[in-house]
Design a protein around this motif. Sequence first.
Motif, PDB file in Angstrom:
ATOM      1  N   ALA A  39       7.998  17.272   0.971  1.00 32.93           N
ATOM      2  CA  ALA A  39       9.212  17.059   0.299  1.00 32.93           C
ATOM      3  C   ALA A  39       9.607  16.357  -0.937  1.00 32.93           C
ATOM      4  O   ALA A  39       9.962  16.788  -2.104  1.00 32.93           O
ATOM      5  N   LEU A  40       8.803  15.166  -1.066  1.00 27.87           N
ATOM      6  CA  LEU A  40       8.531  14.527  -1.987  1.00 27.87           C
ATOM      7  C   LEU A  40       7.724  15.199  -3.445  1.00 27.87           C
ATOM      8  O   LEU A  40       8.425  15.179  -4.455  1.00 27.87           O
ATOM      9  N   THR A  41       6.827  15.543  -3.166  1.00 32.21           N
ATOM     10  CA  THR A  41       5.740  16.277  -4.142  1.00 32.21           C
ATOM     11  C   THR A  41       6.479  17.386  -4.543  1.00 32.21           C
ATOM     12  O   THR A  41       6.546  17.673  -5.864  1.00 32.21           O
ATOM     13  N   THR A  42       6.680  18.167  -3.782  1.00 29.99           N
ATOM     14  CA  THR A  42       7.345  19.666  -4.073  1.00 29.99           C
ATOM     15  C   THR A  42       8.898  19.448  -4.989  1.00 29.99           C
ATOM     16  O   THR A  42       8.905  20.135  -5.967  1.00 29.99           O
ATOM     17  N   THR A  43       9.576  18.667  -4.561  1.00 31.32           N
ATOM     18  CA  THR A  43      10.685  18.281  -5.052  1.00 31.32           C
ATOM     19  C   THR A  43      10.629  17.810  -6.543  1.00 31.32           C
ATOM     20  O   THR A  43      11.244  18.296  -7.324  1.00 31.32           O
ATOM     21  N   LEU A  83       3.229  15.252 -13.235  1.00 33.48           N
ATOM     22  CA  LEU A  83       2.078  15.785 -14.032  1.00 33.48           C
ATOM     23  C   LEU A  83       1.730  17.259 -13.776  1.00 33.48           C
ATOM     24  O   LEU A  83       1.589  18.197 -14.396  1.00 33.48           O
ATOM     25  N   ILE A  84       1.911  17.561 -11.976  1.00 33.51           N
ATOM     26  CA  ILE A  84       1.565  18.815 -11.669  1.00 33.51           C
ATOM     27  C   ILE A  84       2.625  19.776 -12.029  1.00 33.51           C
ATOM     28  O   ILE A  84       2.424  20.947 -12.444  1.00 33.51           O
ATOM     29  N   GLY A  85       3.774  19.402 -11.860  1.00 30.70           N
ATOM     30  CA  GLY A  85       5.009  20.142 -12.308  1.00 30.70           C
ATOM     31  C   GLY A  85       4.881  20.496 -13.681  1.00 30.70           C
ATOM     32  O   GLY A  85       5.244  21.769 -13.935  1.00 30.70           O
ATOM     33  N   TYR A 114       1.001  -1.192  -0.137  1.00 25.67           N
ATOM     34  CA  TYR A 114       0.004   0.097   0.076  1.00 25.67           C
ATOM     35  C   TYR A 114       0.883   1.316  -0.063  1.00 25.67           C
ATOM     36  O   TYR A 114       0.690   2.348  -0.798  1.00 25.67           O
ATOM     37  N   ARG A 115       1.898   1.204   0.908  1.00 27.50           N
ATOM     38  CA  ARG A 115       2.801   2.341   0.820  1.00 27.50           C
ATOM     39  C   ARG A 115       3.580   2.565  -0.295  1.00 27.50           C
ATOM     40  O   ARG A 115       3.757   3.441  -0.949  1.00 27.50           O
ATOM     41  N   LEU A 116       3.937   1.610  -0.996  1.00 29.76           N
ATOM     42  CA  LEU A 116       4.769   1.572  -2.118  1.00 29.76           C
ATOM     43  C   LEU A 116       3.745   2.157  -3.297  1.00 29.76           C
ATOM     44  O   LEU A 116       4.137   3.008  -4.308  1.00 29.76           O
ATOM     45  N   ILE A 117       2.355   2.012  -3.520  1.00 27.44           N
ATOM     46  CA  ILE A 117       1.411   2.263  -4.544  1.00 27.44           C
ATOM     47  C   ILE A 117       1.214   3.713  -4.222  1.00 27.44           C
ATOM     48  O   ILE A 117       1.145   4.268  -5.218  1.00 27.44           O
ATOM     49  N   LYS A 118       1.031   3.949  -2.926  1.00 24.97           N
ATOM     50  CA  LYS A 118       0.747   5.561  -2.518  1.00 24.97           C
ATOM     51  C   LYS A 118       2.044   6.415  -2.773  1.00 24.97           C
ATOM     52  O   LYS A 118       1.776   7.343  -3.579  1.00 24.97           O
ATOM     53  N   LEU A 119       3.219   5.732  -2.651  1.00 26.65           N
ATOM     54  CA  LEU A 119       4.379   6.589  -3.260  1.00 26.65           C
ATOM     55  C   LEU A 119       4.648   6.721  -4.628  1.00 26.65           C
ATOM     56  O   LEU A 119       4.865   7.947  -5.118  1.00 26.65           O
ATOM     57  N   GLN A 120       4.077   5.594  -5.311  1.00 28.34           N
ATOM     58  CA  GLN A 120       4.290   5.740  -6.855  1.00 28.34           C
ATOM     59  C   GLN A 120       3.162   6.689  -7.334  1.00 28.34           C
ATOM     60  O   GLN A 120       3.414   7.435  -8.438  1.00 28.34           O
ATOM     61  N   LYS A 121       2.090   6.668  -6.994  1.00 28.14           N
ATOM     62  CA  LYS A 121       0.968   7.506  -7.169  1.00 28.14           C
ATOM     63  C   LYS A 121       1.235   8.987  -7.245  1.00 28.14           C
ATOM     64  O   LYS A 121       1.042  10.026  -7.835  1.00 28.14           O
ATOM     65  N   LEU A 122       1.858   9.221  -6.004  1.00 26.34           N
ATOM     66  CA  LEU A 122       2.225  10.707  -5.300  1.00 26.34           C
ATOM     67  C   LEU A 122       3.202  11.153  -6.226  1.00 26.34           C
ATOM     68  O   LEU A 122       3.455  12.201  -6.960  1.00 26.34           O
ATOM     69  N   SER A 123       4.038  10.375  -6.764  1.00 30.67           N
ATOM     70  CA  SER A 123       5.204  10.653  -7.463  1.00 30.67           C
ATOM     71  C   SER A 123       4.629  11.169  -9.071  1.00 30.67           C
ATOM     72  O   SER A 123       5.238  11.973  -9.603  1.00 30.67           O
ATOM     73  N   ILE A 124       3.863  10.084  -9.639  1.00 30.86           N
ATOM     74  CA  ILE A 124       3.151  10.388 -10.896  1.00 30.86           C
ATOM     75  C   ILE A 124       2.414  11.644 -10.822  1.00 30.86           C
ATOM     76  O   ILE A 124       2.583  12.323 -11.852  1.00 30.86           O
TER      77      ILE A 124
END
Length: 426
Positions: A189-193, A25-27, A11-21
């Motif tokens: 940190a993850l999303t903004t970076t 896209l947002i960037g 679940y944490r891995l899926i969440k991390l992957q989706k947040l990264s994607i």
Amino acid sequence: MTKTAQIRKNYRLIKLQKLSIASVLIGFLCAFLSVSLKRLTEHYEEILFHKASLNWVFFLIFPAFGLFVIYFLRQYLFKKKENKGIKEIFEVRDNANKKLPVYKVPSHFFNGLLTVVFGGSTGIEVSTVVASAAIGSVAQQKENLFNRYKTELICAGIAAGITALFNSPIAGLLFAFEVISKKITKAFALTTTLSVAIAYGFILILDEKPLFEVSVSNWHLHAFPYFLLLGIMAGIHSVYLTKSVIYIKNKFAAIKKHSIKIIFGSIIISASLLLLPQLYGEGYHAVKTIFANAESVVLTTSFTISLIGILLLKPIITSVTLASGGDGGVFAPSMFLGAFLGLLTALVLNTFFDANVIPLNFMIIGMAAMLSASIHAPFTALFLICGLINDYTLFFPILVVCLISKTTAQLLCPYTVYSYQPKTVQ
């Protein structure tokens, strides 16, 4: 590893992957929006300002036309909702049930563009920030997994928008932290970076140039006490800007009929532009001209009157622009005021006190000091101005002066235009 532990890990891995994607896209989307708005504004503002410079009648027509078009769009396209600027972001951040709707993206994009190109004395920075925040908010709404990361995804959009607008990834990150989030989490940190990295890569591919291309050779230690003086003056003047915006907005709010607000506001804007054309739009055209001639400017009586007029009138015309329906904030006005405050300070010191200071340095430091004091974000102002000129020679004096200007402003007025909360009658 137990089955429950494995599920949690997945679940944490899926969440991390989706947040990264989502962050990537947002960037990209926020960088594209930011660069598009910046280029469109620069192009059409230059054309219309040139027209008005050749025929003063356009100074009378453009502000009223722009404000009426914005009102028409709001009434018939954007659900009759007024744009509140960065306060909208604070409201969404602090209320779990509130969201930034998708129409806020075109609303701030077009209203910000129309405000500036038709002479409204503000800038596109806040329009870009809120539109970028709306992209982040929409991404959060599309995936249930992201419900707890609303602020982080909004900050990712804002950081990317600021990065693309000012060519400074550090300023984007710091603005998202200093002004919006106020805290750093792993998700932040993850999303903004990621979003900032994508945005910065995008503007590098486009070969975006710094807004102000200037050459700073050095600075002298003997000028440091004068820098400190400039910081205190910028802090005081930023309070004048803040108080002007709040006071004039409150006065205009008492006018019930919006057409009267527009007519009254456009008359004040037009009269100011006829008196001082430098106040048209963002005013960056005037700053660029002075940057190019800073070392040869002489403090004559007429020029002194013009500088004082700019410093006194800019906060008023900015406030009127916002109060009568224009879109924007105090980013561009703060930098504009700081440049002219710095220039006036340097010229007075050189003319009457034989200080032998460099006017260009005072203009750059003044821009950072005013911005720092106006939004209470010294580190954002530091990296943003260094990014704008693509030069870090003045890094240390800018840092010190930004801290002084912010402290001075906070001592005189604990809130900014964005953090001000009107008193409610019990």
